[in-house]
Motif scaffolding. Structure first.
Motif, short mmCIF file in Angstrom:
data_model
loop_
_atom_site.label_atom_id
_atom_site.label_comp_id
_atom_site.label_asym_id
_atom_site.label_seq_id
_atom_site.Cartn_x
_atom_site.Cartn_y
_atom_site.Cartn_z
N THR A 152 27.21 44.69 25.90
CA THR A 152 27.25 45.93 25.10
C THR A 152 28.69 46.42 24.96
N CYS A 153 29.40 46.39 26.10
CA CYS A 153 30.79 46.87 26.08
C CYS A 153 31.78 45.72 26.15
N GLN A 203 34.21 45.77 29.04
CA GLN A 203 35.27 46.79 29.13
C GLN A 203 34.82 48.01 29.93
N VAL A 255 33.68 50.58 28.97
CA VAL A 255 33.74 51.76 28.10
C VAL A 255 33.49 51.36 26.66
N ILE A 256 33.01 52.31 25.89
CA ILE A 256 32.77 52.08 24.47
C ILE A 256 33.70 53.02 23.69
N LYS A 257 34.30 52.48 22.66
CA LYS A 257 35.20 53.30 21.86
C LYS A 257 34.40 54.05 20.80
N LEU A 304 36.91 57.36 24.46
CA LEU A 304 36.28 56.31 25.23
C LEU A 304 35.19 56.93 26.10
N CYS A 318 30.12 52.94 29.24
CA CYS A 318 29.03 52.16 28.63
C CYS A 318 27.71 52.53 29.29
N ARG A 328 30.87 47.04 33.92
CA ARG A 328 31.42 45.88 33.20
C ARG A 328 30.55 44.61 33.24
#
Ligand SMILES: [Zn+2]
Length: 294
Positions: free
Chosen positions: A72-73, A76, A78-80, A90, A93, A100
């Protein structure tokens, strides 16, 4: 600067400018990846019985490759969020909760901790946790000694302060526990103890305690036989130098001339130097004593 008995032969093999620019621009770069200990940590996780049973290789534990990471991320954490008229934001996720990895990867535990838990550890904690693994501990303890132990292994590099990034770059240059240098090319061409490090006002934005830690790293580089040139106004740094080139007499267009040269003790006695009276105040009694005896 070192001088050989032959006179002008130069002993410097490489020049390296160390600034406060970020060590990485995305959250794929972290202190852990920068000092290259993640390869060792991933190998350790791949050797655990559960991993062997399931056929998980070291790449399964990479958050930069498909297989073990949260898709999904894209690993990372985090999702932008791109919003009209607003700056990008940010957010953690939701699928992996910022960890991660996908749930199957997180089921593999070493001493009750998953690779996701390891990413959340501070360098201090990780140095203790991996105590039985010298290859992982060596670079970590170097970071601990130079006051970076509070950083998280998985902390995205862009969130590091300029001073932290700078110190991390310098620490990876130290011989013991070498990690990845900012510039591999420099590392390859350099011979031990032959690098010239250039720093322009490295104390800008640093807290006094951080200045002390920076000095500690600089001293270690010099102790290993390197040369460090610092352009600086900070008196604590000036007082720690072996040799000072004092430029002046005024600032800007009225300066630029060499006003005095010598050790901090020598400069502090020069009448021509505007720095002298300030330097006298910060020179430690121990240094004055050393200067008198030599
Ligand atoms: Zn995720």
């Amino acid at each position: 600067m070192q001088k050989s008995s032959a006179g002008c032969r130069c002993h410097i093999e490489a020049v390296y400018e160390v600034d406060q620019s970020p060590i990485g621009k995305t959250s794929r770069s972290t202190p852990g990846t920068y000092v290259k200990i993640f390869d060792e940590i991933r190998n350790l996780y791949a050797q655990l019985p559960v991993s062997r049973m399931r056929g998980y290789s070291a790449s399964r534990f990479s958050f930069n490759a498909e297989g073990g990471r949260c898709e999904t991320c894209k690993g990372q954490g985090v999702i932008k969020l791109e919003m009209n008229f607003l700056p990008e934001a940010l957010v953690p996720c939701e699928d992996c909760g910022g960890r991660r990895y996908n749930p199957q990867t997180l089921e593999v535990l070493y001493n009750e901790k998953s690779i996701g838990d390891v990413m959340e550890m501070t360098i201090d904690e990780a140095a203790e946790f991996f105590g039985a693994h010298p290859k992982i501990v060596r670079p970590l303890s170097l970071l601990v000694e130079t006051g970076l132990g509070y950083l998280k292994l998985g902390q995205p590099s862009p969130t590091l302060s300029g001073g932290e990034a700078q110190r991390l770059k310098l620490v990876t240059q130290l011989k013991r526990g070498v990690g990845r240098a900012e510039n591999e090319r420099i590392r390859k061409m350099r011979k031990p103890g032959s690098t010239l490090y250039l720093l322009e006002e490295p104390t800008i934005g640093l807290h006094m305690a951080d200045v002390d830690l920076l000095l500690k790293v600089l001293h270690r580089l010099v102790d290993e036989g390197n040369t460090v040139i610092v352009i600086e106004h900070n008196l604590s740094v000036i007082a720690e130098a072996d040799y000072i080139v004092d430029l002046g007499p005024e600032a800007g267009a009225d300066g630029g001339r060499v006003v005095a040269v010598g050790t901090p003790e020598q400069i502090s006695k020069r009448r021509t130097s505007r720095t002298a009276p300030f330097l006298r105040k910060v020179l430690r009694p121990t240094r004055n004593k050393q200067a008198r005896s030599s």
